[in-house]
Design a protein around this motif. Structure first.
Motif, short mmCIF file in Angstrom:
data_model
loop_
_atom_site.label_atom_id
_atom_site.label_comp_id
_atom_site.label_asym_id
_atom_site.label_seq_id
_atom_site.Cartn_x
_atom_site.Cartn_y
_atom_site.Cartn_z
N THR A 17 0.87 -1.18 0.05
CA THR A 17 0.06 0.13 0.06
C THR A 17 0.83 1.09 -0.02
O THR A 17 1.89 1.53 0.69
CB THR A 17 -0.96 -0.10 1.25
N LEU A 18 0.62 2.13 -0.88
CA LEU A 18 1.20 3.50 -0.94
C LEU A 18 0.54 4.56 0.05
O LEU A 18 -0.38 4.77 0.40
CB LEU A 18 1.26 3.87 -2.44
N SER A 19 1.64 5.30 0.65
CA SER A 19 1.20 6.53 1.28
C SER A 19 0.45 7.42 0.24
O SER A 19 0.65 7.40 -0.96
CB SER A 19 2.23 7.13 2.01
N LEU A 20 -0.34 8.39 0.70
CA LEU A 20 -1.15 9.26 -0.13
C LEU A 20 -0.07 10.23 -0.95
O LEU A 20 -0.30 10.36 -2.09
CB LEU A 20 -2.03 10.42 0.75
N ASN A 21 0.93 10.50 -0.15
CA ASN A 21 2.03 11.23 -1.00
C ASN A 21 2.78 10.45 -2.10
O ASN A 21 2.81 11.09 -3.19
CB ASN A 21 3.21 11.81 0.08
N ALA A 22 2.85 9.30 -1.91
CA ALA A 22 3.41 8.39 -2.78
C ALA A 22 2.51 8.06 -3.97
O ALA A 22 2.69 7.96 -5.42
CB ALA A 22 3.57 7.05 -2.20
N LEU B 217 -7.25 14.28 -2.42
CA LEU B 217 -7.00 12.92 -2.03
C LEU B 217 -8.05 13.07 -0.42
O LEU B 217 -8.63 12.05 -0.41
CB LEU B 217 -5.80 12.60 -1.47
N LYS B 218 -8.27 14.07 0.05
CA LYS B 218 -8.65 14.19 1.27
C LYS B 218 -10.36 13.99 1.05
O LYS B 218 -11.01 13.49 1.58
CB LYS B 218 -8.50 15.92 2.03
N GLU B 219 -10.65 15.00 -0.09
CA GLU B 219 -12.19 14.73 -0.45
C GLU B 219 -12.37 13.48 -0.92
O GLU B 219 -13.70 12.86 -0.52
CB GLU B 219 -12.32 15.67 -1.81
N LEU B 220 -11.55 12.68 -1.52
CA LEU B 220 -11.91 11.20 -2.28
C LEU B 220 -11.91 10.21 -0.83
O LEU B 220 -12.85 9.49 -0.79
CB LEU B 220 -10.78 10.71 -3.00
N SER B 221 -11.08 10.73 0.09
CA SER B 221 -11.07 9.82 1.34
C SER B 221 -12.35 9.92 2.02
O SER B 221 -13.28 9.19 2.63
CB SER B 221 -9.77 10.01 2.26
N GLY B 222 -12.80 11.27 2.15
CA GLY B 222 -14.16 11.83 2.89
C GLY B 222 -15.05 11.15 2.18
O GLY B 222 -16.47 10.86 2.55
N ASP B 223 -15.13 10.93 0.81
CA ASP B 223 -16.21 10.06 0.18
C ASP B 223 -16.06 8.59 0.12
O ASP B 223 -16.89 8.10 -0.41
CB ASP B 223 -16.09 10.30 -1.41
N GLY B 224 -15.44 8.15 0.99
CA GLY B 224 -15.23 6.63 1.35
C GLY B 224 -14.28 5.92 0.38
O GLY B 224 -14.20 4.61 0.55
N PHE B 225 -13.47 6.47 -0.25
CA PHE B 225 -12.49 5.76 -0.89
C PHE B 225 -11.13 5.66 -0.08
O PHE B 225 -10.79 6.57 0.50
CB PHE B 225 -11.92 6.55 -2.21
N ASN B 226 -10.63 4.45 -0.19
CA ASN B 226 -9.48 3.99 0.67
C ASN B 226 -8.29 4.39 -0.14
O ASN B 226 -8.44 4.33 -1.34
CB ASN B 226 -9.34 2.76 1.34
#
Length: 169
Positions: free
Chosen positions: A1-6, A32-41
């Motif tokens: 799994t990659l970090s969000l920066n990666a 990325l924060k918006e996508l994470s907030g929308d439920g995407f891991n």
């Protein structure tokens, strides 16, 4: 799994931009924060990046495109996972059938070996018993009582004697 920066670096590297401005990186982090907030891991987002890089019909410039392609990417991911599950199930069924066929072949071999070990008198008694049992059942007309049917009944009798459960093909 990659970090969000990666993931951000992977996207920009994928479009040929090895150096990313702070402004672009901050916008990408916001996306990325918006996508994470929308439920995407992170795995979903990484898949969407890979899918977008592979399937884009026009030149990519900015990470924000992922917000627009992630739905299609997730549909593709679901399809790929379903195909993989189908393939694994088909392989499991094929392996099971192969194992069952190998078991039936082993059973047939045991029956044949046993039959070949019988002397002429024992062989004759087996044939008479098989013939008698077929006729006793009364299920077959005389013209349908063939050598093949008698041999099948002999094999059934031997399998009972050897404790082999006859597998259906």
């Amino acid at each position: 799994t990659l970090s969000l920066n990666a993931i951000i670096s992977k996207f920009y590297s994928g479009i040929g931009q090895e150096k990313v401005s702070r402004e672009k990186r901050e916008r990408a982090e916001k996306n990325l924060k918006e996508l994470s907030g929308d439920g995407f891991n992170p795995e979903d987002i990484e898949f969407a990046v890979d899918w977008t890089l592979a399937n884009a019909k026009e030149e990519l410039y900015d990470f924000s495109i992922i917000k627009h392609t992630i739905g299609q990417a997730m549909a593709a991911k679901k399809r790929i996972e379903a195909e993989k599950a189908q393939k694994m199930e088909a392989e499991r069924i094929a392996a099971q059938k192969e194992a069952e066929e190998a078991k039936r072949a082993k059973e047939r071999s045991r029956i044949k070996t046993y039959k070949e070990s019988l002397n002429a008198d024992e062989r004759s008694k087996l044939r008479d018993r098989a013939n008698s049992e077929i006729r006793k059942i009364g299920q077959y007309k005389e013209e349908f009582i063939t050598d093949y049917l008698i041999e099948a009944k002999e094999n059934e009798l031997i399998s009972q004697q050897l404790g082999i459960k006859i597998s259906e093909s």
